[in-house]
Design an enzyme around this catalytic site. Sequence first.
Site, PDB file in Angstrom:
ATOM      1  N   TYR A  74      16.024  -5.562  16.277  1.00 34.65           N
ATOM      2  CA  TYR A  74      16.190  -4.933  14.958  1.00 34.65           C
ATOM      3  C   TYR A  74      15.930  -3.420  15.017  1.00 34.65           C
ATOM      4  CZ  TYR A  74      14.853  -3.868  10.072  1.00 34.65           C
ATOM      5  OH  TYR A  74      14.720  -3.308   8.822  1.00 34.65           O
ATOM      6  N   SER A  77       1.712  -0.696  15.860  1.00 33.31           N
ATOM      7  CA  SER A  77       1.788  -1.250  14.504  1.00 33.31           C
ATOM      8  C   SER A  77       0.565  -0.834  13.704  1.00 33.31           C
ATOM      9  CB  SER A  77       1.841  -2.772  14.620  1.00 33.31           C
ATOM     10  OG  SER A  77       1.563  -3.382  13.389  1.00 33.31           O
ATOM     11  N   TYR A  92      -1.136 -11.217  18.217  1.00 35.70           N
ATOM     12  CA  TYR A  92      -0.073 -10.196  18.211  1.00 35.70           C
ATOM     13  C   TYR A  92      -0.691  -8.803  18.060  1.00 35.70           C
ATOM     14  CZ  TYR A  92       3.445  -7.073  16.238  1.00 35.70           C
ATOM     15  OH  TYR A  92       4.236  -5.978  15.982  1.00 35.70           O
ATOM     16  N   LYS A 150      -1.158  -5.324  20.733  1.00 40.37           N
ATOM     17  CA  LYS A 150      -0.824  -3.905  20.489  1.00 40.37           C
ATOM     18  C   LYS A 150      -2.035  -3.016  20.789  1.00 40.37           C
ATOM     19  CE  LYS A 150       3.396  -4.566  19.136  1.00 40.37           C
ATOM     20  NZ  LYS A 150       4.499  -4.154  19.979  1.00 40.37           N
ATOM     21  N   ASN A 200       5.790  -0.896   7.387  1.00 40.05           N
ATOM     22  CA  ASN A 200       6.681  -2.061   7.212  1.00 40.05           C
ATOM     23  C   ASN A 200       8.156  -1.654   7.180  1.00 40.05           C
ATOM     24  OD1 ASN A 200       3.966  -2.989   6.346  1.00 40.05           O
ATOM     25  ND2 ASN A 200       5.059  -4.882   5.914  1.00 40.05           N
ATOM     26  N   ARG A 217       2.213  -2.966   0.383  1.00 40.27           N
ATOM     27  CA  ARG A 217       2.540  -2.485   1.726  1.00 40.27           C
ATOM     28  C   ARG A 217       3.344  -1.185   1.637  1.00 40.27           C
ATOM     29  NH1 ARG A 217      -0.602  -5.726   2.586  1.00 40.27           N
ATOM     30  NH2 ARG A 217      -0.563  -7.560   3.931  1.00 40.27           N
TER      31      ARG A 217
HETATM   32  P1  NAD Z   1      12.952  -7.751  17.594  1.00 33.91           P
HETATM   33  O1  NAD Z   1      12.458  -9.101  17.970  1.00 33.91           O
HETATM   34  O2  NAD Z   1      14.151  -7.650  16.736  1.00 33.91           O
HETATM   35  O3  NAD Z   1      13.190  -6.874  18.905  1.00 33.91           O
HETATM   36  C1  NAD Z   1      12.474  -7.086  20.097  1.00 33.91           C
HETATM   37  C2  NAD Z   1      13.487  -7.144  21.226  1.00 33.91           C
HETATM   38  O4  NAD Z   1      12.790  -7.310  22.457  1.00 33.91           O
HETATM   39  C3  NAD Z   1      14.455  -8.317  21.101  1.00 33.91           C
HETATM   40  O5  NAD Z   1      15.761  -7.847  21.305  1.00 33.91           O
HETATM   41  C4  NAD Z   1      14.030  -9.267  22.202  1.00 33.91           C
HETATM   42  O6  NAD Z   1      15.123 -10.016  22.710  1.00 33.91           O
HETATM   43  C5  NAD Z   1      13.438  -8.307  23.224  1.00 33.91           C
HETATM   44  N1  NAD Z   1      12.425  -8.874  24.119  1.00 33.91           N
HETATM   45  C6  NAD Z   1      11.313  -9.581  23.777  1.00 33.91           C
HETATM   46  N2  NAD Z   1      10.614  -9.889  24.869  1.00 33.91           N
HETATM   47  C7  NAD Z   1      11.282  -9.351  25.930  1.00 33.91           C
HETATM   48  C8  NAD Z   1      11.042  -9.345  27.319  1.00 33.91           C
HETATM   49  N3  NAD Z   1      10.012  -9.962  27.865  1.00 33.91           N
HETATM   50  N4  NAD Z   1      11.916  -8.682  28.126  1.00 33.91           N
HETATM   51  C9  NAD Z   1      13.000  -8.057  27.594  1.00 33.91           C
HETATM   52  N5  NAD Z   1      13.270  -8.054  26.280  1.00 33.91           N
HETATM   53  C10 NAD Z   1      12.419  -8.702  25.460  1.00 33.91           C
HETATM   54  O7  NAD Z   1      11.714  -6.986  16.921  1.00 33.91           O
HETATM   55  P2  NAD Z   1      11.674  -5.599  16.148  1.00 33.91           P
HETATM   56  O8  NAD Z   1      11.326  -5.876  14.742  1.00 33.91           O
HETATM   57  O9  NAD Z   1      12.861  -4.794  16.461  1.00 33.91           O
HETATM   58  O10 NAD Z   1      10.376  -4.962  16.818  1.00 33.91           O
HETATM   59  C11 NAD Z   1      10.479  -4.049  17.903  1.00 33.91           C
HETATM   60  C12 NAD Z   1       9.076  -3.609  18.293  1.00 33.91           C
HETATM   61  O11 NAD Z   1       8.412  -3.027  17.174  1.00 33.91           O
HETATM   62  C13 NAD Z   1       8.166  -4.746  18.758  1.00 33.91           C
HETATM   63  O12 NAD Z   1       7.359  -4.265  19.799  1.00 33.91           O
HETATM   64  C14 NAD Z   1       7.322  -5.041  17.542  1.00 33.91           C
HETATM   65  O13 NAD Z   1       6.082  -5.608  17.886  1.00 33.91           O
HETATM   66  C15 NAD Z   1       7.148  -3.654  16.962  1.00 33.91           C
HETATM   67  N6  NAD Z   1       6.848  -3.645  15.534  1.00 33.91           N
HETATM   68  C16 NAD Z   1       7.720  -4.252  14.655  1.00 33.91           C
HETATM   69  C17 NAD Z   1       7.437  -4.237  13.289  1.00 33.91           C
HETATM   70  C18 NAD Z   1       8.365  -4.901  12.307  1.00 33.91           C
HETATM   71  O14 NAD Z   1       7.973  -5.041  11.150  1.00 33.91           O
HETATM   72  N7  NAD Z   1       9.559  -5.298  12.661  1.00 33.91           N
HETATM   73  C19 NAD Z   1       6.272  -3.609  12.817  1.00 33.91           C
HETATM   74  C20 NAD Z   1       5.409  -3.000  13.738  1.00 33.91           C
HETATM   75  C21 NAD Z   1       5.719  -3.011  15.099  1.00 33.91           C
HETATM   76  C1  UD1 Z   2       3.202  -8.184   9.387  1.00 37.62           C
HETATM   77  C2  UD1 Z   2       2.065  -7.890  10.333  1.00 37.62           C
HETATM   78  C3  UD1 Z   2       2.345  -6.654  11.142  1.00 37.62           C
HETATM   79  C4  UD1 Z   2       3.664  -6.756  11.826  1.00 37.62           C
HETATM   80  C5  UD1 Z   2       4.748  -6.999  10.785  1.00 37.62           C
HETATM   81  C6  UD1 Z   2       6.087  -7.191  11.428  1.00 37.62           C
HETATM   82  C7  UD1 Z   2      -0.068  -8.723   9.445  1.00 37.62           C
HETATM   83  C8  UD1 Z   2      -1.332  -8.356   8.750  1.00 37.62           C
HETATM   84  N1  UD1 Z   2       0.820  -7.727   9.615  1.00 37.62           N
HETATM   85  O1  UD1 Z   2       3.154  -7.206   8.364  1.00 37.62           O
HETATM   86  O2  UD1 Z   2       1.370  -6.509  12.136  1.00 37.62           O
HETATM   87  O3  UD1 Z   2       3.909  -5.594  12.553  1.00 37.62           O
HETATM   88  O4  UD1 Z   2       4.427  -8.187  10.054  1.00 37.62           O
HETATM   89  O5  UD1 Z   2       6.189  -8.370  12.122  1.00 37.62           O
HETATM   90  O6  UD1 Z   2       0.139  -9.845   9.808  1.00 37.62           O
HETATM   91  N2  UD1 Z   2       5.033 -12.106   1.867  1.00 37.62           N
HETATM   92  C9  UD1 Z   2       5.196 -13.087   0.906  1.00 37.62           C
HETATM   93  N3  UD1 Z   2       6.045 -14.119   1.175  1.00 37.62           N
HETATM   94  C10 UD1 Z   2       6.751 -14.222   2.344  1.00 37.62           C
HETATM   95  C11 UD1 Z   2       6.582 -13.195   3.319  1.00 37.62           C
HETATM   96  C12 UD1 Z   2       5.704 -12.151   3.042  1.00 37.62           C
HETATM   97  O7  UD1 Z   2       4.585 -13.038  -0.158  1.00 37.62           O
HETATM   98  O8  UD1 Z   2       7.489 -15.188   2.545  1.00 37.62           O
HETATM   99  C13 UD1 Z   2       4.136 -10.966   1.578  1.00 37.62           C
HETATM  100  C14 UD1 Z   2       2.973 -10.866   2.539  1.00 37.62           C
HETATM  101  O9  UD1 Z   2       1.852 -11.542   2.045  1.00 37.62           O
HETATM  102  C15 UD1 Z   2       2.758  -9.352   2.591  1.00 37.62           C
HETATM  103  C16 UD1 Z   2       4.122  -8.738   2.290  1.00 37.62           C
HETATM  104  O10 UD1 Z   2       4.897  -9.794   1.737  1.00 37.62           O
HETATM  105  O11 UD1 Z   2       1.908  -8.966   1.566  1.00 37.62           O
HETATM  106  C17 UD1 Z   2       4.795  -8.237   3.537  1.00 37.62           C
HETATM  107  O12 UD1 Z   2       4.754  -9.246   4.517  1.00 37.62           O
HETATM  108  P1  UD1 Z   2       5.474  -9.119   5.931  1.00 37.62           P
HETATM  109  O13 UD1 Z   2       6.871  -8.684   5.730  1.00 37.62           O
HETATM  110  O14 UD1 Z   2       5.224 -10.378   6.692  1.00 37.62           O
HETATM  111  O15 UD1 Z   2       4.707  -7.890   6.620  1.00 37.62           O
HETATM  112  P2  UD1 Z   2       3.150  -7.666   6.886  1.00 37.62           P
HETATM  113  O16 UD1 Z   2       2.395  -8.916   6.749  1.00 37.62           O
HETATM  114  O17 UD1 Z   2       2.713  -6.519   6.078  1.00 37.62           O
END
Ligand code: NAD
Ligand code: UD1
Length: 340
Positions: A11, A124, A149, A153, A179, A231
Site C-alpha cells: 500500500y 510507526s 508488531y 518497530k 494513520n 487518530r
Molecule cells: P503492506 O502490507 O501493504 O506492504 C508491505 C509489503 O511488504 C507487502 O507488499 C508485502 O508483500 C511485503 N513484504 C512483507 N514481508 C516481506 C518479506 N519478508 N520480504 C519481502 N517483502 C515482504 O503494508 P503497508 O501498509 O504498505 O505498510 C508498509 C510499512 O509501513 C510496513 O513496514 C508497516 O509496518 C509500516 N506502517 C504502516 C502503517 C499503516 O497504517 N499502513 C502505519 C505505520 C507503519
Molecule cells: C494501528 C496500530 C498501528 C499500526 C496501524 C496500521 C495500534 C495501537 N496501532 O493503528 O501501530 O501502524 O494500525 O496497521 O494498534 N476502529 C474501529 N473499527 C474497526 C477498525 C478500527 O472502530 O473495524 C477504530 C480503532 O479503534 C481506532 C481507529 O478506528 O480507534 C483506527 O484504527 P486502525 O485503522 O486500526 O488504526 P490504529 O489502531 O490507530
Amino acid sequence: MNILVTGGAGYIGSHTVLSLLNNDFDVIVFDNLSNSSIESIRRVEKLTDKKVTFVKGDIQDKAALAELFCAHNIDAVIHFAALKAVGESSTMPLAYYQNNVNGSLCLLEVMATFKVKHFIFSSSATVYGGDNNVPYIETMPLGEASSPYGASKVMVERMLNDVAKADSDFRAISLRYFNPIGAHESGQIGEAPQGVPNNLLPYIAQVAVGKRKSLQVFGDDYQTLDGTCERDYLHVMDLAEGHVAALKWLNKQRGFTGVEAFNLGTGKALSVLSIIRAFEQVSQQNIRYEIGARRSGDLAAFWANADKANRLLGWQATRSLEQMIEDTWRWQVNNPEGYL
Ligand code: NAD
Ligand code: UD1
C-alpha cells in the site's frame, strides 16, 4: 540515483514508488508479494510512464539480496517490507519478530557488505507507547509497545541506532507514520487488504460499497469529545512525498551521521464517528455501524507534532480529510476486489 524499495508493491510502498519515479529516481522493488500484487507496480508504471525493476524475493533471503545488490548499484534503501496486522502479531509473535526484526537484520547485513549507507525505515506512532503525553514529539522516549508488531518497530529503531554508533558513515531516518489513509487520485492504486480489513478506512469503504454489512466501532466510552478513539489520519500521497523529502534531505546533509526520527502526521486528531460521518457525506452512502467493545491495545487519542518534518524536511501534509475520503472512495468503487 538507484533506490531499493523493499515491500514496494504494498500500500504505502506503491504510492512512494510513484512519487520517487515522478522525482526522477530509479527504483528497484524487492517484494515477496505476501500481502500485495505485482499489478500495483504495473499500474504505477502506467501512471508515471516509467519503468520499475521488480524482483520477487524475501528480505530474509540474504543470498537473493546479495545478488540484487551485486546486479544494481544501490544508493539508498527504503524499507517497507513487514507484516503489519497488530492483532495477528499477538497471536503469532514469532512470525512478526522473524519477518520484521530478522528481515531488517538480514537487509542491514547485506547493506553493510555492499557498503550501502543510506536507509529509510517505516516506523510507526505505536513506538511512543501509551505513557507519553499527546501530541507525540520525536524527543520523547520510546514507550512500552502494546503489541509484538509495535515491539518489532522499536527493536529495529534500536538496531539502527546501534549500527550508526558503530559506523560513522551510516545515515538513517525513521519515519514514524500516524494513520495513513486514502489512495492515489487516479483511483488506480490504493489499499487492497486481504480478507477482513483490520484498519478503519478500508473497513468503512467495504461497508459503503456493500461488501460488508456493518462496522463495529471499538468503544464509545473513551475520554474524548464523542467517546470514540481519535487518530491523526494523513493522506497516503502526503506520506509518499514525505519519503521523497526524507531521501533528498539524507542526500543533502553533509555533516549528519546517525539516525533521525521524524513524525509524519497532520497534527490533528479525528474521532471514529467523525470519519464515518465524513465518509457518508462524500460517498452519499449510509454507513451502518454498531458500537462494540473496546479493542485491546487501542489508545484513546494520539496525534503528531510534525514540526520537525516541516522545519528540516520542508514537508507538511497538505491534503484535506475530504480528499482522503474521496480518493479512498474512488479507489474502492473502481476496484471492489482490490487488484484481483
Ligand atoms: P503492506 O502490507 O501493504 O506492504 C508491505 C509489503 O511488504 C507487502 O507488499 C508485502 O508483500 C511485503 N513484504 C512483507 N514481508 C516481506 C518479506 N519478508 N520480504 C519481502 N517483502 C515482504 O503494508 P503497508 O501498509 O504498505 O505498510 C508498509 C510499512 O509501513 C510496513 O513496514 C508497516 O509496518 C509500516 N506502517 C504502516 C502503517 C499503516 O497504517 N499502513 C502505519 C505505520 C507503519
Ligand atoms: C494501528 C496500530 C498501528 C499500526 C496501524 C496500521 C495500534 C495501537 N496501532 O493503528 O501501530 O501502524 O494500525 O496497521 O494498534 N476502529 C474501529 N473499527 C474497526 C477498525 C478500527 O472502530 O473495524 C477504530 C480503532 O479503534 C481506532 C481507529 O478506528 O480507534 C483506527 O484504527 P486502525 O485503522 O486500526 O488504526 P490504529 O489502531 O490507530
